[in-house]
Design a protein around this motif. Structure first.
Motif, mmCIF file in Angstrom:
data_model
loop_
_atom_site.group_PDB
_atom_site.id
_atom_site.type_symbol
_atom_site.label_atom_id
_atom_site.label_comp_id
_atom_site.label_asym_id
_atom_site.label_seq_id
_atom_site.Cartn_x
_atom_site.Cartn_y
_atom_site.Cartn_z
ATOM 1 N N UNK A 181 33.647 42.375 49.292
ATOM 2 C CA UNK A 181 34.180 43.172 48.182
ATOM 3 C C UNK A 181 33.549 42.822 46.839
ATOM 4 N N UNK A 182 32.544 41.929 46.871
ATOM 5 C CA UNK A 182 31.815 41.520 45.659
ATOM 6 C C UNK A 182 32.700 40.803 44.645
ATOM 7 N N UNK A 183 33.846 40.298 45.094
ATOM 8 C CA UNK A 183 34.733 39.567 44.187
ATOM 9 C C UNK A 183 34.086 38.257 43.746
ATOM 10 N N UNK A 184 33.308 37.651 44.646
ATOM 11 C CA UNK A 184 32.699 36.360 44.334
ATOM 12 C C UNK A 184 31.586 36.468 43.300
ATOM 13 N N UNK A 185 31.193 37.703 42.966
ATOM 14 C CA UNK A 185 30.188 37.893 41.915
ATOM 15 C C UNK A 185 30.806 37.832 40.523
ATOM 16 N N UNK A 186 32.135 37.848 40.473
ATOM 17 C CA UNK A 186 32.838 37.822 39.193
ATOM 18 C C UNK A 186 32.828 36.418 38.603
ATOM 19 N N UNK A 187 32.617 36.319 37.314
ATOM 20 C CA UNK A 187 32.585 35.024 36.637
ATOM 21 C C UNK A 187 33.904 34.278 36.839
ATOM 22 N N UNK A 188 33.805 33.029 37.270
ATOM 23 C CA UNK A 188 34.986 32.195 37.455
ATOM 24 C C UNK A 188 35.667 32.366 38.794
ATOM 25 N N UNK A 189 35.134 33.267 39.648
ATOM 26 C CA UNK A 189 35.811 33.550 40.916
ATOM 27 C C UNK A 189 35.750 32.364 41.880
#
Length: 212
Positions: A181-189
């Motif tokens: 879901x590309x959540x890990x691309x978010x800063x601080x994830x």
């Protein structure tokens, strides 16, 4: 104080700890001067190990990383044997500033998981559990960071296993979904998912190497 005197103090505690923690809680003392036969005392050997067995790969990794320099223990990480999942903790035994051993406590989660699965099946038989495909949540947070945090919480909740009882495979499933879901691309994830899964940031990166 000599190393053997320190070890004796911890070994003398084992019957007490075993009585307090119960039969499903394995308690192990390692002497790090002999990694190939590091176990010098063990109570409730649920993992199947015995006195004279070697240090585990994970314990050796802890030593190699030098985690004992800045902390006295590591609590509530996942462990596994051939037949069981564990919630494990390690206390570093030191003589002054020198690490000489480890006191490890491994709680067998398998009976608890079997009970949870039985309860889940019972609830399903009465249609008391919402289907996963119906578990839709609309987010109204304006911050991307807040949205990512909520999404991480949602994906973890969908595993229907409390984080404390999650196996490594459960956590890999969570990370795979977050990656898809590309959540890990978010800063601080990465920091956030590490906090929610109760593991260290290096552990998350190690898990990520195991997924596609």
């Amino acid at each position: 104080m000599k190393d053997q005197q320190i070890f004796k103090q911890y070994i003398d505690l084992l019957p007490f700890l075993a009585a307090v923690l119960g039969n499903e809680c394995e308690i192990v003392i390692h002497d790090l001067t002999n990694p190939q036969a590091s176990i010098i005392a063990i109570k409730n050997p649920v993992s199947g190990r015995k006195k004279g067995d070697a240090l585990t790969h994970f314990a050796q990794e802890i030593l190699d990383q030098g985690l004992y320099h800045n902390q006295d223990f590591i609590a509530n990480y996942n462990g596994q044997s051939k037949h069981h999942d564990f919630l494990s903790s390690t206390f570093f035994i030191k003589n002054g500033k020198t690490i000489i051993g480890m006191l490890c406590i491994n709680k067998n989660l398998t009976p608890a998981k079997h009970t949870m699965f039985a309860l889940e099946n019972l609830l399903k038989s009465y249609n008391l559990i919402q289907n996963q495909e119906e578990n839709i949540t609309e987010q109204f947070d304006s911050s991307i960071v807040d949205i990512a945090k909520s999404r991480i919480q949602e994906i973890i909740a969908r595993q229907k296993v409390p984080v404390a009882y999650m196996s490594i495979e459960d956590k890999l499933t969570v990370l795979q979904k977050l990656k898809d879901d590309a959540i890990l691309d978010t800063k601080g994830s990465i920091q956030e998912v590490a906090a929610q899964l109760h593991v260290s940031i290096p552990t998350i990166y190690r898990y990520l190497k195991r997924i596609k």
